[in-house]
Design an enzyme around this catalytic site. Sequence first.
Site, PDB file in Angstrom:
ATOM      1  N   HIS A 161       0.851  -1.185   0.000  1.00  0.00           N
ATOM      2  CA  HIS A 161       0.000   0.000   0.000  1.00  0.00           C
ATOM      3  C   HIS A 161       0.887   1.235   0.000  1.00  0.00           C
ATOM      4  O   HIS A 161       1.864   1.294   0.741  1.00  0.00           O
ATOM      5  CB  HIS A 161      -0.899   0.005   1.235  1.00  0.00           C
ATOM      6  N   LYS A 593     -15.926   1.317  -7.096  1.00  0.00           N
ATOM      7  CA  LYS A 593     -15.629   2.357  -8.078  1.00  0.00           C
ATOM      8  C   LYS A 593     -16.598   2.271  -9.256  1.00  0.00           C
ATOM      9  O   LYS A 593     -16.937   3.281  -9.878  1.00  0.00           O
ATOM     10  CB  LYS A 593     -14.176   2.190  -8.548  1.00  0.00           C
TER      11      LYS A 593
END
EC number: 4.1.1.31
Length: 934
Positions: A161, A593
């Site tokens: 990440h 999304k």
Amino acid sequence: MVEFSDAILEPIGAVQRTRVGREATEPMRADIRLLGTILGDTLREQNGDEVFDLVERVRVESFRVRRSEIDRADMARMFSGLDIHLAIPIIRAFSHFALLANVAEDIHRERRRHIHLDAGEPLRDSSLAATYAKLDLAKLDSATVADALTGAVVSPVITAHPTETRRRTVFVTQRRITELMRLHAEGHTETADGRSIERELRRQILTLWQTALIRLARLQISDEIDVGLRYYSAALFHVIPQVNSEVRNALRARWPDAELLSGPILQPGSWIGGDRDGNPNVTADVVRRATGSAAYTVVAHYLAELTHLEQELSMSARLITVTPELATLAASCQDAACADEPYRRALRVIRGRLSSTAAHILDQQPPNQLGLGLPPYSTPAELCADLDTIEASLCTHGAALLADDRLALLREGVGVFGFHLCGLDMRQNSDVHEEVVAELLAWAGMHQDYSSLPEDQRVKLLVAELGNRRPLVGDRAQLSDLARGELAVLAAAAHAVELYGSAAVPNYIISMCQSVSDVLEVAILLKETGLLDASGSQPYCPVGISPLFETIDDLHNGAAILHAMLELPLYRTLVAARGNWQEVMLGYSDSNKDGGYLAANWAVYRAELALVDVARKTGIRLRLFHGRGGTVGRGGGPSYQAILAQPPGAVNGSLRLTEQGEVIAAKYAEPQIARRNLESLVAATLESTLLDVEGLGDAAESAYAILDEVAGLARRSYAELVNTPGFVDYFQASTPVSEIGSLNIGNRPTSRKPTTSIADLRAIPWVLAWSQSRVMLPGWYGTGSAFQQWVAAGPESESQRVEMLHDLYQRWPFFRSVLSNMAQVLAKSDLGLAARYAELVVDEALRRRVFDKIADEHRRTIAIHKLITGHDDLLADNPALARSVFNRFPYLEPLNHLQVELLRRYRSGHDDEMVQRGILLTMNGLASALRNSG
């Protein structure tokens, strides 16, 4: 009519003050004051009175903003034109404070937990003790439990990440501060060696202040690999074996006639170094580095533990009698120094054999080796057998107590970590597989235009090839760079399986899987590199193939694809060869999304129901892998509640889930916290598998129908926003998404393809950008409109429909989890600060058009949450988080204002190194403070 007036709406940017008892939180506030005072003293000593006074003024003004005593514009003016050399220490001060506040909160959670336990209060949900109590009440029979827990696995999978980039030095220093604060919380004033705790805190915070929080160079995958491995020595090496052993013993004590948990239930995994989807930096060398580093880490741990055991097990043959098996094991060591110490000699033999193993499988050799010229262990099971010999012998002469500590944990650890440490998943996009397989088929003369074939002909061709043992191409084939690279990666994976065992690379995940041929193409590539052979009666397939369904449409079609896969006799033999297990991965990020928060969550739930039905009808065992991010917008939220929110049959004793970003450090950097989080994963898995936790009964279908309607409305509302003309331009201007891509944040491109389309943008930068700008849009948008429209649609009255939703909230863990997670996001959002980011949009008409939609929906969503739950406060059901959010908001304020100021400078051409560094520091500071920003 249900009233959605402003009277029940929180004003944009308002602090939602929570009703939290000051007495309970005073120790935490005292810890924060102590750490803040030391940080302030350090700042004054290191940077002088001018900087200290400026930071203190900013802090005071931040509190005044939160109390609505001054306007935000006043604070913005403080930073307008501020010298970058003054801005940087302000950012660093508030970023460091966020780190220290995290420490204080974690310590306080431990403190409150012990207080509740000591007071004899009811066991806390998510603890294993509470789960065992529930299982005892259920009075389950042994056969039911044994069947449900066959092959039980709970696998947290660590992934890379961009915001979890703290350097090892910062990580170690923060751990030391945590240890000191734990001693302080226990009432100590000195460390074990007599040093003042406060003085040591000052030393560590000084070290922290003089250490760079972030790297200047772009993060490399090798750095990410090291970051992922650090959590094993920090906590996981000790906690995972402890939990595995305790769970097995507890279950076998309750059902002694059932053979439960023959293997470890907790089995960690990793994507770091194996995830190639959209990341060309993951090469064959990286796969070798990832698997080799993991193997080195675990073998080094074993050697160190064996060395400690040699020091501890000093029993003399003059005083005890060992078993013949132990005597035989010890006989291979002729060291005169421990001639009458059989356990030391036996342990030296084990260390000698493990040293030979290290020489055979590792490129870099760890410390604590012993060169005795003994044969290496061929499998971890051989090492376990020798450790079992020591344990059995200790028990024969009254020394079982000595076998129950370090030796038991080492034995348990070898059982789960093997020589591989953690399973490294491979992942790549289905489009890449198709392109490479088409090239291989063309080179082999099997078909010159595979990509033009319809699906049924693709499947027929691929099945025929899988039934043939010969490879499609040889070493002399002239292939494209793409094909050579993909085959090289899989060859490296095959080498890892050969060296470290099949658990080293357990799964191959297919991103954007949309057909059966997408699955079979991976099988072809595995076959080409020796990782699959389906030509004989005993198929060889150490690597499982896991389709990943990501978009809402793909989630809808996933069950049909799984059924078609299992209808193929050849593929069914591969599943049978893997114990009849088939893993399917579900994507929360891209579905969000694609369709927004509520539609994505419901699409995943519906997909699970359908996949479970296919598994039941076809007789296979289904393991679901949840691709959850740190944020609610990417499937995040409390793991215990998330697992209990799964539909009936979806857990089935086994699940995997990704752990990402700041969430990894928050969960696994400290042994006590790691244990609590791992316990919650196992507890929820056991409850979801063995108990009826859905709570809907005969009302399930009507509840599903309601969510079908509401999710459709939410998807439509979300689509209206993202399809607004100019929305992409607004997003890029009003968030730091462009800077996430252009500055040194992570090693992965922000988009899968070089476009400006939201569809091609990776989920992490999409969510991270909205989090940084405090909109948190992926965690709530569309939900308010959807419920408002459904309530107004009839045929029941609006008040009746609200009551129906309230009833679902009370009864249904899934629905409660969806609303609770959304509330957490809304509580951390701040539309007042988001308006500051919107000012970065030059086109005023576009700014108003998009921001007004976002602000209206934000108000609407808070209002509907209040109506459904009956709670005035968003975090009424989570007082600990309420405290956390309330306490840290004033310290987030300056980081957001400074980020906006520096983004404005950077985009206007002031792109010197200090401005770039300031932006990076604000991103990391906000990520640390929010704790689940991406």
